[in-house]
Design a protein around this motif. Structure first.
Motif, PDB file in Angstrom:
ATOM      1  N   THR A 144       0.831  -1.208   0.000  1.00  0.00           N
ATOM      2  CA  THR A 144       0.000   0.000   0.000  1.00  0.00           C
ATOM      3  C   THR A 144       0.871   1.267   0.000  1.00  0.00           C
ATOM      4  OG1 THR A 144      -0.150  -0.382   2.386  1.00  0.00           O
ATOM      5  CG2 THR A 144      -2.085  -0.942   1.077  1.00  0.00           C
ATOM      6  N   ASN A 199      -0.465   7.644   0.852  1.00  0.00           N
ATOM      7  CA  ASN A 199      -1.401   8.780   0.889  1.00  0.00           C
ATOM      8  C   ASN A 199      -2.625   8.559   1.767  1.00  0.00           C
ATOM      9  OD1 ASN A 199      -2.413   6.987  -1.033  1.00  0.00           O
ATOM     10  ND2 ASN A 199      -3.280   8.595  -2.294  1.00  0.00           N
ATOM     11  N   LEU A 228      -6.391   2.550   3.026  1.00  0.00           N
ATOM     12  CA  LEU A 228      -6.025   1.604   1.963  1.00  0.00           C
ATOM     13  C   LEU A 228      -5.675   0.222   2.520  1.00  0.00           C
ATOM     14  CD1 LEU A 228      -4.152   4.098  -0.369  1.00  0.00           C
ATOM     15  CD2 LEU A 228      -6.537   3.386  -0.444  1.00  0.00           C
ATOM     16  N   ARG A 258       2.625  -5.035   3.873  1.00  0.00           N
ATOM     17  CA  ARG A 258       3.847  -4.233   3.744  1.00  0.00           C
ATOM     18  C   ARG A 258       3.416  -2.790   3.440  1.00  0.00           C
ATOM     19  NH1 ARG A 258       6.446  -0.514   0.565  1.00  0.00           N
ATOM     20  NH2 ARG A 258       8.568  -0.399   1.314  1.00  0.00           N
ATOM     21  N   ALA A 269       8.798  -7.558  -2.294  1.00  0.00           N
ATOM     22  CA  ALA A 269       7.970  -8.023  -3.419  1.00  0.00           C
ATOM     23  C   ALA A 269       8.587  -9.273  -4.050  1.00  0.00           C
ATOM     24  CB  ALA A 269       7.815  -6.915  -4.450  1.00  0.00           C
ATOM     25  N   THR A 293      -2.023  -1.354  -4.048  1.00  0.00           N
ATOM     26  CA  THR A 293      -2.495  -0.009  -4.391  1.00  0.00           C
ATOM     27  C   THR A 293      -1.269   0.858  -4.617  1.00  0.00           C
ATOM     28  OG1 THR A 293      -4.504  -0.246  -3.075  1.00  0.00           O
ATOM     29  CG2 THR A 293      -3.846   1.987  -3.632  1.00  0.00           C
ATOM     30  N   GLY A 294      -1.251   1.556  -5.737  1.00  0.00           N
ATOM     31  CA  GLY A 294      -0.097   2.407  -6.045  1.00  0.00           C
ATOM     32  C   GLY A 294      -0.178   2.895  -7.475  1.00  0.00           C
ATOM     33  N   GLU A 324      -5.208  -1.450  -7.591  1.00  0.00           N
ATOM     34  CA  GLU A 324      -5.850  -0.126  -7.487  1.00  0.00           C
ATOM     35  C   GLU A 324      -4.784   0.888  -7.880  1.00  0.00           C
ATOM     36  OE1 GLU A 324      -8.923   0.737  -6.689  1.00  0.00           O
ATOM     37  OE2 GLU A 324      -9.593  -1.314  -6.350  1.00  0.00           O
ATOM     38  N   LEU A 325      -4.919   1.475  -9.076  1.00  0.00           N
ATOM     39  CA  LEU A 325      -3.803   2.255  -9.617  1.00  0.00           C
ATOM     40  C   LEU A 325      -4.152   3.740  -9.769  1.00  0.00           C
ATOM     41  CD1 LEU A 325      -2.716  -0.457 -12.229  1.00  0.00           C
ATOM     42  CD2 LEU A 325      -1.990  -0.206  -9.845  1.00  0.00           C
ATOM     43  N   CYS A 327      -5.931   9.412  -5.148  1.00  0.00           N
ATOM     44  CA  CYS A 327      -6.087   8.772  -6.465  1.00  0.00           C
ATOM     45  C   CYS A 327      -7.348   9.231  -7.173  1.00  0.00           C
ATOM     46  CB  CYS A 327      -6.083   7.259  -6.314  1.00  0.00           C
ATOM     47  SG  CYS A 327      -7.330   6.684  -5.156  1.00  0.00           S
ATOM     48  N   LEU A 370     -10.447   6.077 -13.303  1.00  0.00           N
ATOM     49  CA  LEU A 370     -10.757   5.761 -11.906  1.00  0.00           C
ATOM     50  C   LEU A 370     -12.036   6.457 -11.452  1.00  0.00           C
ATOM     51  CD1 LEU A 370      -9.879   4.213  -9.424  1.00  0.00           C
ATOM     52  CD2 LEU A 370      -8.348   6.080  -8.816  1.00  0.00           C
TER      53      LEU A 370
HETATM   54  P1  NAP Z   1       4.116   3.625  -5.995  1.00  0.00           P
HETATM   55  O1  NAP Z   1       5.428   4.233  -6.233  1.00  0.00           O
HETATM   56  O2  NAP Z   1       3.555   2.717  -7.018  1.00  0.00           O
HETATM   57  O3  NAP Z   1       4.206   2.900  -4.576  1.00  0.00           O
HETATM   58  C1  NAP Z   1       3.109   2.218  -4.012  1.00  0.00           C
HETATM   59  C2  NAP Z   1       3.627   1.146  -3.063  1.00  0.00           C
HETATM   60  O4  NAP Z   1       4.385   0.187  -3.790  1.00  0.00           O
HETATM   61  C3  NAP Z   1       4.549   1.676  -1.982  1.00  0.00           C
HETATM   62  O5  NAP Z   1       4.380   0.912  -0.818  1.00  0.00           O
HETATM   63  C4  NAP Z   1       5.936   1.441  -2.568  1.00  0.00           C
HETATM   64  O6  NAP Z   1       6.926   1.331  -1.589  1.00  0.00           O
HETATM   65  C5  NAP Z   1       5.724   0.114  -3.274  1.00  0.00           C
HETATM   66  N1  NAP Z   1       6.585  -0.117  -4.424  1.00  0.00           N
HETATM   67  C6  NAP Z   1       7.297   0.790  -5.146  1.00  0.00           C
HETATM   68  N2  NAP Z   1       7.948   0.170  -6.162  1.00  0.00           N
HETATM   69  C7  NAP Z   1       7.646  -1.148  -6.078  1.00  0.00           C
HETATM   70  C8  NAP Z   1       8.011  -2.302  -6.838  1.00  0.00           C
HETATM   71  N3  NAP Z   1       8.817  -2.212  -7.895  1.00  0.00           N
HETATM   72  N4  NAP Z   1       7.523  -3.503  -6.466  1.00  0.00           N
HETATM   73  C9  NAP Z   1       6.693  -3.600  -5.408  1.00  0.00           C
HETATM   74  N5  NAP Z   1       6.310  -2.545  -4.638  1.00  0.00           N
HETATM   75  C10 NAP Z   1       6.766  -1.334  -4.985  1.00  0.00           C
HETATM   76  O7  NAP Z   1       2.987   4.735  -5.752  1.00  0.00           O
HETATM   77  P2  NAP Z   1       3.116   6.052  -4.900  1.00  0.00           P
HETATM   78  O8  NAP Z   1       3.599   7.110  -5.784  1.00  0.00           O
HETATM   79  O9  NAP Z   1       3.794   5.812  -3.633  1.00  0.00           O
HETATM   80  O10 NAP Z   1       1.559   6.275  -4.567  1.00  0.00           O
HETATM   81  C11 NAP Z   1       0.762   7.080  -5.320  1.00  0.00           C
HETATM   82  C12 NAP Z   1       0.071   6.289  -6.433  1.00  0.00           C
HETATM   83  O11 NAP Z   1      -0.872   5.409  -5.856  1.00  0.00           O
HETATM   84  C13 NAP Z   1      -0.706   7.194  -7.353  1.00  0.00           C
HETATM   85  O12 NAP Z   1      -0.542   6.760  -8.674  1.00  0.00           O
HETATM   86  C14 NAP Z   1      -2.139   6.992  -6.901  1.00  0.00           C
HETATM   87  O13 NAP Z   1      -3.126   7.273  -7.860  1.00  0.00           O
HETATM   88  C15 NAP Z   1      -2.127   5.553  -6.517  1.00  0.00           C
HETATM   89  N6  NAP Z   1      -3.237   5.264  -5.617  1.00  0.00           N
HETATM   90  C16 NAP Z   1      -4.283   4.543  -6.096  1.00  0.00           C
HETATM   91  C17 NAP Z   1      -5.384   4.306  -5.284  1.00  0.00           C
HETATM   92  C18 NAP Z   1      -6.570   3.529  -5.773  1.00  0.00           C
HETATM   93  O14 NAP Z   1      -7.370   3.098  -4.948  1.00  0.00           O
HETATM   94  N7  NAP Z   1      -6.715   3.324  -7.074  1.00  0.00           N
HETATM   95  C19 NAP Z   1      -5.383   4.800  -3.971  1.00  0.00           C
HETATM   96  C20 NAP Z   1      -4.301   5.532  -3.536  1.00  0.00           C
HETATM   97  C21 NAP Z   1      -3.207   5.748  -4.362  1.00  0.00           C
HETATM   98  P3  NAP Z   1       7.714   2.611  -1.013  1.00  0.00           P
HETATM   99  O15 NAP Z   1       6.696   3.651  -0.723  1.00  0.00           O
HETATM  100  O16 NAP Z   1       8.361   2.162   0.200  1.00  0.00           O
HETATM  101  O17 NAP Z   1       8.658   3.001  -2.082  1.00  0.00           O
END
Ligand code: NAP
Length: 486
Positions: free
Chosen positions: A153, A156, A161, A179, A216, A231-232, A254-255, A288, A415
């Protein structure tokens, strides 16, 4: 103002024990408002994740055999404890994430409601009896928990989440390894303290903190992990899809998003302007489903612009712990750089900055960007193509309904979308025409535990919350029962 430290546990929780990282690592957690260290947590990697997977795997058969009613008691007690401690957990959340206390409290209560919703919904995992073609057979479709679920997760919404994954997985009879994001583990630690006090058995819920990629790696390599719920960002989501192929690992994703907000002339302009500003600057736009493209019908565009600029200028910006603050700091320094570059790009291509537009120098430390409104935005600007995740409101005009539907859908994301109108025909055409998984009609904050949440196109796969959010943690097993003659 002095924010101090948080008092929650700072260790991992694996197999029913609080523990340090196997190799002894730790990580400092900073308050985005003043960059002070609020806690130092255990911080590991792949080996810790392996330990947690083993614990979750060993606990799965017994947890699966617990009745849904008894599982529900633990989840409901967790919800109760979270509500009792909402003030304290909200403070922790604000200190690690930055959002104003009132938003943090709302989020904690939403997470508690999510635990309660899935506690109840777990009792309704009925399956089906299907009429057979052959009268000597009986056909059943029954629900089978997926198994060990790993959750990843972002920062934000550190309460909401994880709760959307942990609560349904546990209600369905799965065991979990969670995690959290590096910089926001403290709210999840608070949630785990509630789960433990509510009586979650050893190994059923495990919490690992450490580097994302090695953890991961463990999730993908170990066949005991049957599902990853992530989610990310869309970029990382795509990488997980590629990595899931080897073991056909189940994924819920959830992206990212880039939500349009569309205003028709019959709407109450003052109310909509207020809703638009609240929706945009909630959590500094780092949401998001935040509206990030504002399409305003040309007849009302000038009046709407004046209203949103005035309301935006009146927002109280400051440390989220201070009373009355409506906008806190951004989460991290690189968010400021990215936001500034999106605004600069728009400005260089002809957009006009009406208020804000640069990092704020009002505070000696922390990550601050002025709440910003820009006009004269066009589709080729980066603010229209990249997910902004920023406190920036880009305003665009439109004339006809079909044009605005086409413009709103002209993105790989799908979304959320928002429409403001009192005309039922327009509302229905918009709801049916927009390519988004969540549509708020006269509603800037549609997320709620009992309704499905998730994205179309590159915004994700699957749904969280609602009955769909529980189903995501079951396999459907078909049983054909042949009967003896006589
Ligand atoms: P992110 O870089 O994709 O990171 C999300 C999570 O994944 C964090 O815990 C991150 O760890 C981990 N992570 C990063 N790289 C990874 C990899 N290669 N393999 C596995 N895990 C990995 O996203 P973010 O920028 O932190 O978060 C914002 C994003 O989340 C935005 O795009 C937003 O729209 C999206 N989001 C979507 C929703 C939904 O419900 N659709 C809700 C909230 C947020 P670390 O933080 O420790 O690096």
């Amino acid at each position: 103002m002095e924010t101090g430290k948080v008092s929650v546990s700072t260790r991992m929780y694996i197999g029913g024990e609080w523990c340090d990282a196997i190799h002894g690592g730790t990580l400092k957690i900073e308050n985005p408002a003043d960059e002070s260290v609020v806690a130092e947590v255990a911080y590991g990697g792949r080996d810790d994740a392996e330990r947690a997977i083993q614990a979750a795997s060993a606990a799965f058969p017994a947890w699966r055999a617990v009745s849904t009613y008894d599982r529900a008691k633990i989840l409901k007690k967790t919800a109760e404890l979270m509500r009792d401690r909402a003030d304290r957990i909200a403070r922790t959340l604000t200190m690690e994430q930055g959002k104003p206390l009132i938003e943090a409290r709302t989020e904690v209560l939403h997470a508690a409601d999510t635990f309660e919703w899935f506690a109840e919904e777990g009792k309704r995992a009925y399956g089906r009896i299907i009429p057979p073609t052959n009268i000597a057979k009986r056909y059943l479709a029954i629900k089978h928990p997926v198994g060990v679920v790993a959750t990843i997760t972002p920062w934000n919404f550190p309460a909401a989440l994880p709760s959307r994954k942990i609560a349904p997985a546990l209600a369905a009879g799965c065991t979990v390894v969670c995690r959290p994001a590096d910089q926001t583990p403290l709210t999840v630690l608070e949630m785990f303290e509630c789960l433990i006090e509510a009586g979650i058995p050893k190994g059923v819920a495990n919490l690992v903190m450490g580097e994302a990629i090695p953890i991961a790696d463990a999730f993908f390599a170990n066949p005991a992990v049957r599902k990853i719920s992530f989610t990310g960002s869309t970029a990382v989501g795509k990488e997980l899809i590629r990595r899931s192929a080897d073991q056909v690992k189940r994924l819920s994703l959830e992206l990212g998003g880039h939500a349009p907000l569309i205003v028709f002339p019959d709407a109450d302009l003052k109310q909509v302007a207020q809703a638009a500003v609240i929706g945009k600057f909630r959590n500094n736009g780092q949401v998001c489903i935040a509206p990030s493209r504002f399409y305003v019908q040309e007849k009302i565009a000038a009046d709407f612009t004046d209203l949103v600029v005035e309301i935006t200028r009146g927002l109280k910006v400051g440390n989220g712990l201070e009373p009355g603050v409506q906008v806190g700091p951004m989460f991290e320094a690189r968010a400021l750089t990215k936001t500034a570059s999106l605004v600069d790009d728009a400005s260089a291509k002809g957009a006009k900055i009406l208020t804000g537009g640069k990092p704020s120098t009002q505070f000696p430390k922390g990550h601050w960007f002025e709440p910003t409104v820009i006009r004269g935005v066009s589709p080729e600007m980066r603010i229209m193509t990249d997910e902004p995740f920023a406190p920036v409101m880009p305003l665009l005009d439109f004339s006809k309904i079909d044009d605005v539907i086409a413009a709103a859908n002209n993105t790989p994301y799908g979304l959320a979308a928002y429409v403001f109108t009192n005309d039922l025909t327009v509302a229905t055409r918009m709801a049916e025409g927009l390519e988004a998984g969540i549509i708020g009609i006269n509603d800037p904050v549609p997320a709620t535990p009992q309704c499905p949440f998730g994205g179309m196109k590159q915004s994700g796969m699957g749904r969280e919350l609602g009955m769909e959010g529980l189903d995501a943690y079951y396999e459907t097993k078909y049983v054909s029962l042949g009967l003896r003659d006589s």
